[in-house]
Design a protein around this motif. Structure first.
Motif, PDB file in Angstrom:
ATOM      1  N   ARG A   1      -2.826   7.361  -3.742  1.00  0.00           N
ATOM      2  CA  ARG A   1      -2.115   6.198  -4.289  1.00  0.00           C
ATOM      3  C   ARG A   1      -1.002   6.628  -5.212  1.00  0.00           C
ATOM      4  O   ARG A   1       0.040   6.017  -5.294  1.00  0.00           O
TER       5      ARG A   1
ATOM      6  N   GLU B   1       6.101  -0.020 -12.319  1.00  0.00           N
ATOM      7  CA  GLU B   1       4.983  -0.357 -13.190  1.00  0.00           C
ATOM      8  C   GLU B   1       3.743   0.446 -12.811  1.00  0.00           C
ATOM      9  O   GLU B   1       2.989   0.896 -13.674  1.00  0.00           O
ATOM     10  N   ALA B   2       3.553   0.612 -11.509  1.00  0.00           N
ATOM     11  CA  ALA B   2       2.340   1.288 -11.058  1.00  0.00           C
ATOM     12  C   ALA B   2       2.377   2.790 -11.347  1.00  0.00           C
ATOM     13  O   ALA B   2       1.365   3.379 -11.691  1.00  0.00           O
ATOM     14  N   HIS B   3       3.568   3.403 -11.193  1.00  0.00           N
ATOM     15  CA  HIS B   3       3.608   4.863 -11.279  1.00  0.00           C
ATOM     16  C   HIS B   3       4.197   5.388 -12.576  1.00  0.00           C
ATOM     17  O   HIS B   3       3.801   6.426 -13.062  1.00  0.00           O
TER      18      HIS B   3
ATOM     19  N   LEU C   1       1.088   9.235   5.198  1.00  0.00           N
ATOM     20  CA  LEU C   1       0.702   8.507   3.991  1.00  0.00           C
ATOM     21  C   LEU C   1      -0.699   7.915   4.110  1.00  0.00           C
ATOM     22  O   LEU C   1      -1.113   7.133   3.274  1.00  0.00           O
TER      23      LEU C   1
ATOM     24  N   ARG D   1      -4.401  -4.700  -7.235  1.00  0.00           N
ATOM     25  CA  ARG D   1      -3.019  -5.117  -7.402  1.00  0.00           C
ATOM     26  C   ARG D   1      -2.531  -5.861  -6.163  1.00  0.00           C
ATOM     27  O   ARG D   1      -1.854  -6.874  -6.265  1.00  0.00           O
TER      28      ARG D   1
ATOM     29  N   MET E   1       2.853   7.163   9.771  1.00  0.00           N
ATOM     30  CA  MET E   1       1.838   6.441   9.004  1.00  0.00           C
ATOM     31  C   MET E   1       0.708   7.386   8.601  1.00  0.00           C
ATOM     32  O   MET E   1       0.107   7.234   7.543  1.00  0.00           O
TER      33      MET E   1
ATOM     34  N   ARG F   1       1.901   7.882  -2.896  1.00  0.00           N
ATOM     35  CA  ARG F   1       2.609   6.815  -2.180  1.00  0.00           C
ATOM     36  C   ARG F   1       3.581   6.088  -3.107  1.00  0.00           C
ATOM     37  O   ARG F   1       3.178   5.609  -4.166  1.00  0.00           O
ATOM     38  N   GLY F   2       4.806   6.015  -2.695  1.00  0.00           N
ATOM     39  CA  GLY F   2       5.784   5.274  -3.478  1.00  0.00           C
ATOM     40  C   GLY F   2       6.366   6.082  -4.611  1.00  0.00           C
ATOM     41  O   GLY F   2       7.481   5.857  -5.043  1.00  0.00           O
TER      42      GLY F   2
ATOM     43  N   MET G   1      13.668  -0.212  -3.135  1.00  0.00           N
ATOM     44  CA  MET G   1      12.252  -0.084  -3.489  1.00  0.00           C
ATOM     45  C   MET G   1      11.780   1.347  -3.279  1.00  0.00           C
ATOM     46  O   MET G   1      11.022   1.891  -4.076  1.00  0.00           O
TER      47      MET G   1
ATOM     48  N   LEU H   1      -1.810   5.647   6.149  1.00  0.00           N
ATOM     49  CA  LEU H   1      -1.721   4.186   6.225  1.00  0.00           C
ATOM     50  C   LEU H   1      -2.272   3.668   7.543  1.00  0.00           C
ATOM     51  O   LEU H   1      -2.108   2.518   7.882  1.00  0.00           O
TER      52      LEU H   1
ATOM     53  N   VAL I   1       0.853  -1.196   0.000  1.00  0.00           N
ATOM     54  CA  VAL I   1       0.000   0.000   0.000  1.00  0.00           C
ATOM     55  C   VAL I   1       0.887   1.244   0.000  1.00  0.00           C
ATOM     56  O   VAL I   1       0.628   2.213  -0.710  1.00  0.00           O
ATOM     57  N   ALA I   2       1.974   1.164   0.769  1.00  0.00           N
ATOM     58  CA  ALA I   2       2.841   2.332   0.911  1.00  0.00           C
ATOM     59  C   ALA I   2       3.570   2.688  -0.374  1.00  0.00           C
ATOM     60  O   ALA I   2       3.999   3.820  -0.543  1.00  0.00           O
ATOM     61  N   ILE I   3       3.752   1.725  -1.291  1.00  0.00           N
ATOM     62  CA  ILE I   3       4.372   2.112  -2.561  1.00  0.00           C
ATOM     63  C   ILE I   3       3.318   2.423  -3.607  1.00  0.00           C
ATOM     64  O   ILE I   3       3.625   2.622  -4.767  1.00  0.00           O
ATOM     65  N   GLY I   4       2.064   2.476  -3.181  1.00  0.00           N
ATOM     66  CA  GLY I   4       1.023   2.977  -4.072  1.00  0.00           C
ATOM     67  C   GLY I   4       0.289   1.931  -4.884  1.00  0.00           C
ATOM     68  O   GLY I   4      -0.200   2.219  -5.962  1.00  0.00           O
TER      69      GLY I   4
ATOM     70  N   GLU J   1       7.524  -3.194  -8.994  1.00  0.00           N
ATOM     71  CA  GLU J   1       6.111  -2.925  -8.767  1.00  0.00           C
ATOM     72  C   GLU J   1       5.748  -1.441  -8.831  1.00  0.00           C
ATOM     73  O   GLU J   1       4.822  -1.041  -9.521  1.00  0.00           O
ATOM     74  N   SER J   2       6.517  -0.608  -8.113  1.00  0.00           N
ATOM     75  CA  SER J   2       6.126   0.799  -8.112  1.00  0.00           C
ATOM     76  C   SER J   2       6.467   1.448  -9.449  1.00  0.00           C
ATOM     77  O   SER J   2       5.818   2.394  -9.870  1.00  0.00           O
TER      78      SER J   2
ATOM     79  N   MET K   1       8.371   4.982   1.659  1.00  0.00           N
ATOM     80  CA  MET K   1       8.538   4.638   3.056  1.00  0.00           C
ATOM     81  C   MET K   1       9.463   3.423   3.178  1.00  0.00           C
ATOM     82  O   MET K   1       9.370   2.484   2.397  1.00  0.00           O
TER      83      MET K   1
ATOM     84  N   MET L   1      14.806  -2.867   0.562  1.00  0.00           N
ATOM     85  CA  MET L   1      13.719  -1.943   0.917  1.00  0.00           C
ATOM     86  C   MET L   1      14.077  -0.520   0.495  1.00  0.00           C
ATOM     87  O   MET L   1      13.235   0.223   0.006  1.00  0.00           O
TER      88      MET L   1
ATOM     89  N   ARG M   1      -1.344  -9.454  -6.774  1.00  0.00           N
ATOM     90  CA  ARG M   1       0.116  -9.562  -6.767  1.00  0.00           C
ATOM     91  C   ARG M   1       0.643 -10.081  -5.434  1.00  0.00           C
ATOM     92  O   ARG M   1       1.604 -10.828  -5.386  1.00  0.00           O
TER      93      ARG M   1
ATOM     94  N   PHE N   1      10.357   0.545   5.847  1.00  0.00           N
ATOM     95  CA  PHE N   1       9.799   0.025   7.084  1.00  0.00           C
ATOM     96  C   PHE N   1      10.869  -0.526   8.000  1.00  0.00           C
ATOM     97  O   PHE N   1      11.995  -0.811   7.610  1.00  0.00           O
TER      98      PHE N   1
END
Lengths: 323, 338
Positions: free
Chosen positions: B97, B130-132, B66, A204, B63, B100-101, B179, B68, A196-199, B127-128, B106, B176, A208, B108
């Motif tokens: 969303r 691809e997402a962003h 973001l 997903r 938290m 975030r990232g 990422m 969270l 969730v924190a990376i969006g 992942e990020s 973040m 991490m 995933r 952890f």
């Protein structure tokens, strides 16, 4: 660093090209070494598959082919004897394998699909939706599966497709509880929060991060459910509600007229019973072994299915065990 | 707290400004006010530390930035989180969303549990991207290998095919970090990034974070209870107690002349290598207040050696005690010499 060629389609030159083959070989090796019963189960399952697929080539007689030998005991001509109508029991068992296989696989696949759909959404969305779905599942599970299937049969009628749908419904809804439990425990992991924190979007995260983690559970449910579905089909056929009579279902072979001749020709019920038992046992054993071997935390070696680490490490491990 | 203003001589842009943030958790024992009027800011390419003992709301505050916080039981009750002027508490979930990232990443506390055990490291790194950033799978894999190399993992292009359990704890924390770096965010929030690591690896990880911060020009917010970490790597420190900041200022000033009794106690309780060897460790007497029933006045009053009558009835506000140095305490500055 950016020049490094890397993609799924062009494997690393350092890795042997037959990696996929060796992965399967390693998996089988571990199966035999660590779970010999599971290996036996795999053999039984494979035998069932082969019998089912090549029934026409293997069976010495047609599935409803009658001979003039009624209720003859096992002999050279009829390996497992004949029934009261002069049909070869061996051939009928082989054809029965096909029915068990088709019904078992289709019903289980459908059931697993329902389980994952219902369980994953219920567990992942949570809140009120979860409560409502789970009370429905509670109510469903309060009725024994066999009674639920009798009820459903009376709605859908008899026939191969109906049997598959009925069995899948009877097994699938209850299975969702297991999937939900797995999803709930995965959902509370830090890496889901990190996702969730990376969006990542909810979809997903579910696809995933959560589904791959419950794969071991789903595979286990699937393999253990196949045998349950086969048993259920046999039970329904035994009650005369499964596949209609001329079909050589193992359950049907145990019931009906066969029971009348049970003491005159015990082989008529003995063989289908033994085969049914063996197949169910084998699949359960294989399912158990599969669950252990697929668990990423128990996975030895390097990578999926325990891809083999450099040779010396394994012997070192063995040596350290021997000490 | 109006006195906590950016001094005029500092022209740097403010990346993050947290104003009077309040977050609480509804539990069976009452409403736990984990974050209670938290305010601080982070400027471009600055490294800011938030220190405080366990349960003082450091992580809950991070938290909340973001969004969270699991709701229920958690709830962000009020305040503002301004990220380049945009209030993150008011934007849509979709916009959030996207941030975030991508803009705020973040890191952890425990990398071992924060990496998905059944996915390869490469997949998680990409992942990020691809997402962003709309990377394709193979582009993202290449970029992941580059990132893994950047954080000093040898043979990166091969290792992206590996699973998290095949890395050591320190390497997992590096992953991490990789990422978090993926989309070159403006701000990295590191929530106790080194707690789960042993001391030598801690230094490596923090050193790496510093290098990358300078190289990529990011702001870093380090949340920690480790005062050693703060002293070495952080430009400005915010000392937190019971959900709000009690003292804030440049690191060297806070260390050289702390102005809040809590900070004084905190620094005094750190064992010193150059001190007498057989000395007992000094602790702050008492326990942190029950966050469900915070006192009316200063939250630290009950444990404070300098507490006055006024402290238990009135809540102190931030007052300026030096350049960029603020504290929330009534006690006379002159008498507070150690």
């Amino acid at each position: 660093m950016t020049d490094v060629k890397l993609s799924k389609s062009s494997p690393d030159p350092a890795m042997p090209t037959d990696m996929r083959g060796s992965a399967i070989r390693d998996f089988l090796g571990r199966l035999v070494r660590e779970h010999p019963m599971g290996a036996a189960g795999l053999l039984i399952t494979l035998a069932l598959l082969i019998l089912g697929i090549f029934a026409d080539l293997i069976a010495p007689f047609g599935l409803n082919e009658t001979t003039s030998n009624f209720m003859s005991p096992p002999s050279g001509a009829h390996l497992l004897g004949t029934d009261n109508l002069g049909r070869d029991v061996f051939s009928r068992i082989i054809y029965g394998a096909r029915i068990s296989l088709v019904v078992g696989l289709c019903a289980t696949a459908l059931a697993t699909f329902y389980s994952v759909l219902l369980g994953a959404t219920s567990g992942f969305i949570g809140g009120r939706f979860d409560v409502i779905v789970q009370r429905f599942v509670d109510a469903w599970m309060a009725v024994p599966a066999i009674i639920m299937s009798l009820l459903l049969i009376s709605v859908f009628g008899t026939g191969t497709i109906q049997t598959i749908i009925v069995i899948s419904l009877a097994l699938g809804v209850g299975g969702s509880r297991i999937v939900r439990g797995a999803v709930l425990s995965i959902k509370s992991n830090a890496y889901v929060e990190a996702g969730v924190a990376i969006g990542c979007s909810n979809g997903r995260i579910l696809i995933r991060h959560i589904l791959p983690n419950i794969a071991a559970t789903v595979v286990t449910i699937f393999t253990l459910r196949i045998s349950e579905a086969i048993l259920m089909e046999a039970a329904l056929s035994f009650l005369g509600l499964g596949l209609p009579p001329p079909n050589p279902s193992w359950g049907a072979m145990l019931s009906g007229t066969a029971r009348n001749y049970m003491f005159l020709a015990p082989w008529m019920v003995l063989w289908p019973g033994i085969v049914l038992m063996t197949v169910v046992w084998g699949m359960n054993m294989f399912g158990d072994a599969l669950r252990d071997l697929l668990d990423p935390k128990l996975r030895g070696g390097v990578g999926r299915f325990g891809r083999r680490a450099p040779k010396h490490t394994e012997s070192e491990v063995e040596r350290s065990h021997a000490k | 707290m109006p006195s906590n203003k950016v001094p005029s001589e500092d022209r740097r842009e403010t990346v993050l400004e947290v104003k009077d943030l309040r977050t609480s958790f509804r539990t069976s024992t009452g409403i736990i006010k984990a974050v209670n009027g938290l305010s601080y800011d982070v400027k471009t390419s600055e490294c800011v530390g938030i220190v405080g003992e366990s349960g003082c709301g450091k992580s809950a505050g991070a938290m909340s930035i973001l969004r969270l916080i699991p709701h229920p039981p958690g709830l962000i009750e009020g305040g503002e989180v301004l990220f380049f002027g945009e209030d993150l508490l008011k934007v849509t979930e979709k916009r959030m969303r996207n941030i975030r990232g991508n803009r705020i990443a973040m890191i952890f506390q425990d990398a071992t549990t924060s990496l998905n055990p059944v996915l390869t490291v490469g997949l998680q790194l990409s992942e990020s991207l691809e997402a962003h950033q709309g990377f394709s799978r193979s582009e993202a894999q290449q970029e992941s290998a580059r990132l893994l190399g950047l954080v000093g993992i040898p043979d990166a292009s091969k290792r992206i095919e590996d699973y998290p359990h095949q890395f050591s704890g320190g390497m997992q924390q590096r992953i991490m970090i990789a990422m978090a770096l993926a989309c070159t965010p403006d701000l990295i929030i590191a929530d106790e990034p080194t707690t789960a690591l042993d001391v030598t690896v801690q230094a490596q990880v923090l050193e790496l974070l510093q290098e990358l911060r300078a190289e990529l020009n990011m702001a870093v917010l380090i949340i920690t209870h480790n005062l050693g970490v703060v002293a070495r790597y952080v430009d400005r420190v915010n000392v937190m107690y019971a959900g709000s900041v009690v003292e804030t200022g440049p690191t060297d000033q806070i260390y050289a002349s702390p102005k809040h009794p809590y900070t004084i106690g905190l620094l005094a309780s750190v064992p010193r290598l150059d001190g007498p060897t057989r000395e007992n460790l000094r602790a702050i007497d008492g326990l942190p207040p029950d966050l469900a029933q915070l006192p009316e006045g200063c939250a630290f009053a009950a444990r404070c050696a300098y507490a006055m009558e006024r402290c238990s009835s009135e809540k102190p506000t931030m007052e300026k005690v030096g350049p960029e140095h603020f504290r929330a305490c009534f006690y006379d500055l002159e008498k507070l010499s150690r």
